[in-house]
Design a protein around this motif. Structure first.
Motif, short mmCIF file in Angstrom:
data_model
loop_
_atom_site.label_atom_id
_atom_site.label_comp_id
_atom_site.label_asym_id
_atom_site.label_seq_id
_atom_site.Cartn_x
_atom_site.Cartn_y
_atom_site.Cartn_z
N THR A 61 0.83 -1.20 0.00
CA THR A 61 0.00 0.00 0.00
C THR A 61 0.87 1.26 0.00
OG1 THR A 61 -1.52 -1.26 1.35
CG2 THR A 61 -1.98 1.08 1.12
N VAL A 62 1.94 1.22 0.80
CA VAL A 62 2.84 2.37 0.86
C VAL A 62 3.46 2.61 -0.52
CG1 VAL A 62 5.07 3.18 1.76
CG2 VAL A 62 3.36 2.19 3.31
N LEU A 63 3.93 1.54 -1.15
CA LEU A 63 4.54 1.67 -2.48
C LEU A 63 3.55 2.25 -3.48
CD1 LEU A 63 6.67 -1.57 -3.03
CD2 LEU A 63 7.40 0.69 -2.33
N LEU A 64 2.27 1.77 -3.38
CA LEU A 64 1.25 2.27 -4.30
C LEU A 64 0.96 3.75 -4.05
CD1 LEU A 64 -1.65 -0.33 -4.63
CD2 LEU A 64 -0.27 0.65 -6.44
N GLY A 65 1.07 4.15 -2.77
CA GLY A 65 0.71 5.52 -2.41
C GLY A 65 1.75 6.55 -2.82
N ILE A 66 3.01 6.12 -2.93
CA ILE A 66 4.06 7.08 -3.29
C ILE A 66 3.96 7.42 -4.77
CG2 ILE A 66 6.57 7.43 -3.45
CD1 ILE A 66 6.85 5.55 -1.08
N PRO A 67 3.82 8.72 -5.11
CA PRO A 67 3.65 9.08 -6.52
C PRO A 67 4.92 8.76 -7.32
CG PRO A 67 3.70 11.03 -5.12
CD PRO A 67 3.75 9.87 -4.21
N PRO A 68 4.77 8.35 -8.57
CA PRO A 68 5.92 7.99 -9.41
C PRO A 68 6.95 9.10 -9.47
CG PRO A 68 3.88 7.41 -10.52
CD PRO A 68 3.50 8.11 -9.25
N ILE A 69 6.47 10.36 -9.48
CA ILE A 69 7.40 11.49 -9.60
C ILE A 69 8.35 11.54 -8.40
CG2 ILE A 69 5.91 13.23 -8.51
CD1 ILE A 69 7.71 13.87 -11.76
N ALA A 70 7.82 11.15 -7.22
CA ALA A 70 8.66 11.12 -6.02
C ALA A 70 9.73 10.04 -6.15
CB ALA A 70 7.80 10.86 -4.78
N TRP A 71 9.35 8.89 -6.71
CA TRP A 71 10.32 7.82 -6.94
C TRP A 71 11.43 8.29 -7.87
CZ3 TRP A 71 10.84 4.22 -3.72
CH2 TRP A 71 9.75 3.56 -3.14
N ILE A 72 11.05 9.07 -8.90
CA ILE A 72 12.06 9.53 -9.86
C ILE A 72 13.09 10.43 -9.16
CG2 ILE A 72 12.43 10.92 -11.93
CD1 ILE A 72 9.60 9.95 -12.79
N VAL A 73 12.56 11.34 -8.32
CA VAL A 73 13.48 12.24 -7.61
C VAL A 73 14.43 11.43 -6.73
CG1 VAL A 73 13.61 14.05 -5.87
CG2 VAL A 73 11.88 14.17 -7.67
N LEU A 74 13.85 10.47 -5.97
CA LEU A 74 14.69 9.64 -5.10
C LEU A 74 15.70 8.84 -5.91
CD1 LEU A 74 12.11 8.26 -2.50
CD2 LEU A 74 13.98 9.89 -2.11
N ALA A 75 15.21 8.24 -7.01
CA ALA A 75 16.08 7.39 -7.82
C ALA A 75 17.25 8.20 -8.38
CB ALA A 75 15.28 6.75 -8.96
N MET A 76 16.97 9.47 -8.77
CA MET A 76 18.05 10.30 -9.30
C MET A 76 19.06 10.64 -8.21
SD MET A 76 15.88 12.69 -11.87
CE MET A 76 17.15 13.89 -12.19
N LEU A 77 18.55 10.84 -6.97
CA LEU A 77 19.46 11.11 -5.87
C LEU A 77 20.32 9.89 -5.55
CD1 LEU A 77 17.08 13.10 -3.51
CD2 LEU A 77 19.08 13.99 -4.73
N TRP A 78 19.68 8.70 -5.62
CA TRP A 78 20.39 7.48 -5.24
C TRP A 78 21.32 6.97 -6.35
CZ3 TRP A 78 15.33 4.89 -3.18
CH2 TRP A 78 15.04 5.43 -1.90
N PHE A 79 20.78 6.94 -7.57
CA PHE A 79 21.54 6.29 -8.65
C PHE A 79 22.10 7.26 -9.67
CE2 PHE A 79 17.98 3.38 -7.51
CZ PHE A 79 18.74 2.44 -6.84
N GLY A 80 21.80 8.56 -9.53
CA GLY A 80 22.22 9.53 -10.53
C GLY A 80 21.36 9.41 -11.77
N SER A 81 21.63 10.25 -12.77
CA SER A 81 20.86 10.19 -14.00
C SER A 81 21.26 8.94 -14.78
CB SER A 81 21.12 11.42 -14.85
OG SER A 81 20.63 12.54 -14.16
N GLY A 82 20.32 8.39 -15.52
CA GLY A 82 20.65 7.23 -16.36
C GLY A 82 19.59 6.17 -16.31
#
Lengths: 246, 261
Positions: free
Chosen positions: B100-121
């Motif tokens: 439920t938590v995963l579903l609730g987090i908007p995709p755009i938030a995941w993108i921001v986090l993913a860019m912080l964690w993994f960089g662009s790419g």
């Protein structure tokens, strides 16, 4: 040999059966009859081992027990032969061998032209014959039958009873069969046990000694009438509205 | 012959819907002008332009690769976890809130986090796809595993069916009917999220192409990329997922009792 000694079963607040003693000898065909909700099916489930008795002893000394249920319970996504071979697969029989055996059984229950069919392509009577073949496939020496023909019409029923007589009783496979049809019990049983009441108890036992070939229709109805004249039997077949549980 | 006509009619029916949509689009373009809403023909000529300079195939490949990798990881992991959660109530109760938590987090938030964690790419895009689609596959498999008929289970007990066989012959065929609709939804989400992630996090792919179109105010180009994504999704669903389901459920393809008896 199957032995139930002083078996009782509680499900939640209800006592379903109480103090039942029951034996099935090797090769013996025993029919449990009685009104709906008297715990016949529960007795069968305890005999099969899927349900544990609340008190008392259940001991099943047969090597292989198989069952035919009230509904066919076939896997809808498997073809006829694979359904018949299910128990063989569970025992690790290689595919080629188990399909050969399944084919033979399909022939015996009269479904030789339907090997590749899925269950929903078969009629109710055919599906129930598949279920019978599946139970026979594992080479059972003890077969549990839970009102297997109750959904079939009279003609098909009689045909299915023939099959059970020929493939099960005549082969010396011991059976414990539940039915609410006295004539069906008289036709297939060596011994009839009437279970009745709430909680269910054994109220009457009746050995059937007439040889199978002498059990004509006339005899069946006469004998059923004779049994129903026994007060304890007729009483248990009267309609009890509050006993319609489980 | 009959089946040929029938499938022809089926395709004709689908085509009617598509053509109707294109006609509406054309009409909108005519009434609002081709700067605000470029028509289908403008989009098509943009696509041809992208194809000529090689941009199109590079972008299609990059986006497809990311979307399908993310989707495959999410499908496998989600179905496996869902199956376990459906079989064990304890695991189910533990994993459900996570889903439920995963579903609730908007995709755009995941993108921001993913860019912080993994960089662009690519990794950022793939990660985002996995995080957003895994709960969908999970829920499908869990409901599937939970709804297996109790009576079949009892039959399995009586015939002493071992666990591995029960998984293969009882559970998996049953959950297929629940998992595939979920996967089709997940596939759509996967493409959309990939394009969105590419818009922010990558230099290539359809999303990056749309970013370029935005910068150069190339509305026709943006429309062209939308058409490309939609076509990719349709190909993935009807060219891959649905035929796969048909293959996995042969018993659903035949109807009704063969004959009474």
């Amino acid at each position: 040999m199957l032995t139930l000694q002083k078996v009782s079963l509680d499900l939640g607040p209800n006592t379903i059966v109480s103090d039942v003693d029951l034996q099935v000898a090797p090769g013996e065909s025993v029919c449990l009859v009685g009104p709906s909700g008297c715990g016949k099916t529960s007795l069968l489930r305890m005999a099969s081992g899927v349900l544990d008795a609340t008190s008392g002893q259940v001991s099943n000394q047969f090597t292989t027990t198989a069952a035919v249920f009230q509904e066919p319970r076939l896997l809808p996504w498997r073809r006829l032969l694979d359904n018949i071979a299910l128990g063989l697969k569970a025992r690790g029989v290689p595919r080629r061998d188990r399909l050969t055996q399944a084919k033979e059984l399909a022939d015996q229950v009269g479904l030789s032209d339907y090997d590749e069919h899925f269950p929903h392509e078969l009629s109710g009577g055919m599906q129930q014959r598949v279920a019978l073949a599946r139970a026979l496939a594992v080479g059972a020496d003890f077969l549990l039958l839970d009102e297997p023909f109750s959904a079939l019409d009279v003609g098909l029923r009689s045909e299915a009873q023939d099959l059970v007589e020929r493939l099960v009783v005549d082969q010396g496979i011991a059976t414990l069969m539940v039915t609410h049809d006295l004539t069906e019990a008289l036709r297939l049983a060596h011994r009839i046990i009437v279970v009745s009441g709430s909680p269910g108890t054994v109220v009457f036992e009746h050995p059937v000694t007439t040889p199978y070939r002498e059990r004509s229709h006339a005899w069946l109805y006469e004998e059923a009438g004779h049994l129903l004249r026994q007060p304890v039997v007729s009483e248990s077949f009267l309609f009890h509205p509050d006993s319609e549980v489980a | 012959m009959g089946s040929l006509i029938r499938s022809g009619l089926g395709w004709g029916g689908s085509l009617t819907g598509v053509l109707l949509f294109v006609a509406l689009w054309e009409w909108g373009s005519l009434s609002y002008g081709s700067f605000l809403l470029p028509g289908p023909r403008d989009a098509l000529s943009s696509i041809v332009g992208f194809a000529d300079n090689g941009e199109l195939w590079a972008a299609v490949w990059a986006t497809t690769w990311r979307a399908m990798t993310g989707f495959a990881i999410a499908a496998l992991a989600g179905v496996a976890l869902g199956l376990i959660a459906g079989l064990s109530h304890t695991v189910g109760r533990a994993l459900e809130p996570v889903s439920t938590v995963l579903l609730g987090i908007p995709p755009i938030a995941w993108i921001v986090l993913a860019m912080l964690w993994f960089g662009s790419g690519s990794l950022a895009a793939i990660y985002t796809v996995v995080a957003t689609t895994i709960p969908v596959a999970f829920a499908g498999a869990q409901i599937g595993a939970r709804t297996l008929d109790q009576r079949l289970q009892e039959m399995g007990d009586v015939f002493r069916v071992p666990f591995a066989m029960r998984l293969w012959d009882f559970y998996l065929p049953h959950i297929v009917s629940y998992v595939f609709p979920a996967l089709i939804t997940a596939l759509g989400v996967a493409w959309k999220v990939t394009v969105m992630a590419e818009l922010f996090a990558t230099e290539d792919g359809v999303g990056a192409g749309m970013a370029m179109a935005r910068v150069s105010l190339d509305t026709a180009g943006a429309m062209a990329w939308i058409v490309v994504v939609v076509v990719l999704l349709l190909v993935a669903e009807h060219g891959f997922l649905r035929p796969l389901q048909k293959k996995m459920e042969p018993w659903r393809q035949v109807k009704g009792p063969a004959m009474p008896g």
